[in-house]
Write a protein that holds these residues in place. Structure first.
Motif, PDB file in Angstrom:
ATOM      1  N   ILE A  68      -6.451 -11.319 -37.555  1.00 15.57           N
ATOM      2  CA  ILE A  68      -7.897 -11.209 -37.422  1.00 15.57           C
ATOM      3  C   ILE A  68      -8.335 -11.657 -36.033  1.00 15.57           C
ATOM      4  N   VAL A  69      -7.670 -12.670 -35.474  1.00 17.10           N
ATOM      5  CA  VAL A  69      -8.063 -13.174 -34.153  1.00 17.10           C
ATOM      6  C   VAL A  69      -7.805 -12.104 -33.093  1.00 17.10           C
ATOM      7  N   MET A  70      -6.632 -11.499 -33.115  1.00 17.92           N
ATOM      8  CA  MET A  70      -6.305 -10.463 -32.138  1.00 17.92           C
ATOM      9  C   MET A  70      -7.212  -9.247 -32.297  1.00 17.92           C
ATOM     10  N   ASN A  71      -7.456  -8.862 -33.542  1.00 19.28           N
ATOM     11  CA  ASN A  71      -8.301  -7.692 -33.769  1.00 19.28           C
ATOM     12  C   ASN A  71      -9.744  -7.943 -33.328  1.00 19.28           C
ATOM     13  N   LEU A  72     -10.230  -9.168 -33.507  1.00 24.43           N
ATOM     14  CA  LEU A  72     -11.566  -9.499 -33.009  1.00 24.43           C
ATOM     15  C   LEU A  72     -11.595  -9.495 -31.485  1.00 24.43           C
ATOM     16  N   PRO A  94     -14.191 -14.922 -29.872  1.00 17.45           N
ATOM     17  CA  PRO A  94     -13.387 -14.418 -31.001  1.00 17.45           C
ATOM     18  C   PRO A  94     -12.810 -15.533 -31.857  1.00 17.45           C
ATOM     19  N   LEU A  95     -12.349 -16.628 -31.238  1.00 14.07           N
ATOM     20  CA  LEU A  95     -11.778 -17.717 -32.019  1.00 14.07           C
ATOM     21  C   LEU A  95     -12.846 -18.398 -32.862  1.00 14.07           C
ATOM     22  N   GLU A  96     -14.015 -18.655 -32.285  1.00 15.28           N
ATOM     23  CA  GLU A  96     -15.104 -19.249 -33.058  1.00 15.28           C
ATOM     24  C   GLU A  96     -15.467 -18.357 -34.237  1.00 15.28           C
ATOM     25  N   CYS A  97     -15.515 -17.078 -33.975  1.00 14.39           N
ATOM     26  CA  CYS A  97     -15.866 -16.118 -35.021  1.00 14.39           C
ATOM     27  C   CYS A  97     -14.817 -16.117 -36.126  1.00 14.39           C
ATOM     28  N   GLU A 102      -3.686 -21.002 -32.069  1.00 16.70           N
ATOM     29  CA  GLU A 102      -4.586 -22.102 -32.414  1.00 16.70           C
ATOM     30  C   GLU A 102      -5.184 -21.907 -33.797  1.00 16.70           C
ATOM     31  N   TRP A 103      -5.614 -20.697 -34.104  1.00 14.97           N
ATOM     32  CA  TRP A 103      -6.180 -20.404 -35.433  1.00 14.97           C
ATOM     33  C   TRP A 103      -5.135 -20.600 -36.516  1.00 14.97           C
TER      34      TRP A 103
END
Length: 313
Positions: free
Chosen positions: A276-280, A255-258, A303-304
């Motif tokens: 967006i990170v949590m939702n992914l 998810p983080l890479e995405c 981190e994001w």
């Protein structure tokens, strides 16, 4: 990250939507800064949600007391489990009957953030002199309250959406709908503890009430004529998350890479874009049939974001 300027507890304001029906709106609606409301009948007041802290909840209840000439609060309902809508429950009068959906009560009883909020937000939230208070009355799908001639219908959609225990408060006579966090008006929705598919499905359910006035969980109150545009924006965002998550799962990416390689497009200007990170994390866990790693999702979001998310408590 598209975040509006933060505001403190004094920025909250009570407005009367129609006679005896109130919205408590706290700008800018970011982390832990929610909306609440109330309905006054001939024999008392129903409160719809509390706030994240003692201070914010007391300001809301003080303003409500002034507007209603001190009418007693006899009932309160939580639209879902999250602390910005529930941690102030213990500030309500002891005599008020607190209502929630069955799954919501179970989730709030086990909520670890109440005692030990992680350093994801800066500063770490201080809830004030509050204690964990759970609903004493629960519903499964629906419950109708009669407030001295005024009717309020509480409805659960029948599936997990923003959370497993979402409830809306609907006034059919006045055509006012309190949606809780099924709607975020003008900022990024969060579905970390729910379901992207369910959140998407809930949009048509919200539309089916055909309200004249809508109080979202966060952001400004909106009229019925504005609702379709807000729902359409939610739909585009949820489909964007689902498509992005599907591509990431197929490519074997995290998810983080995405999130790091995906442009937010029209949603970049929404506050709390880091969601967006949590939702992914939520969407990809569901697509893979795996449990959500809550700690990892929070760590990746920091981190994001390049650091903790600011709080305005």
């Amino acid at each position: 990250m598209g975040k509006a300027a933060p505001t403190g507890p004094r920025a909250g304001a009570l407005s009367e939507i129609v006679d005896g029906v109130y919205a408590w709106v706290q700008p800018d609606g970011t982390w832990w800064v929610n909306n609440a409301g109330a309905v006054a009948g001939e024999d008392g007041v129903l409160v719809v949600d509390t706030c994240a802290t003692e201070t914010r909840t007391r300001r809301f209840l003080d303003a409500l007391g002034t507007a209603t000439a001190g009418a007693p609060i006899r009932w309160a309902v939580n639209t879902h489990q999250h602390g910005d809508h529930t941690y102030g429950n213990s500030v309500l009068p002891d005599t008020a009957v607190l209502i929630g959906q069955t799954a919501m009560r179970e989730a709030l009883s086990a909520d670890p953030l109440f005692e030990n909020p992680p350093p994801v937000w800066e500063p770490v939230p201080d809830w004030g002199a509050v204690t964990r208070r759970l609903p004493s009355l629960t519903l499964d799908r629906e419950l109708t309250l009669h407030l001295g001639g005024r009717r309020v219908d509480l409805h659960h959609p029948g599936y997990t959406a923003h959370t497993p225990g979402d409830v809306v408060a609907w006034l059919p006579g006045e055509r006012v709908l309190f949606t809780g966090d099924l709607l975020f008006h003008g900022l990024t929705p969060l579905v970390l503890m729910g379901s992207l598919d369910g959140a998407l499905r809930s949009l048509e359910w919200v539309r089916s009430f055909a309200p004249d006035h809508v109080v979202p969980g966060h952001g400004p109150v909106l009229t019925g004529s504005e609702l379709d545009g807000v729902l359409a924006a939610h739909e585009r965002y949820y489909r964007f998350v689902l498509q992005t998550a599907g591509e990431a799962v197929r490519a074997g990416r995290t998810p983080l890479e995405c999130a790091r390689s995906t442009g937010l497009g029209e949603f970049a200007g929404w506050a709390d874009a880091e969601r967006i990170v949590m939702n992914l994390h939520r969407a990809m866990a569901d697509l893979a049939g795996e449990p959500l790693d809550l700690v990892r999702s929070l760590t990746d979001t920091v981190e994001w974001n390049g650091g903790p998310m600011p709080t305005t408590l």
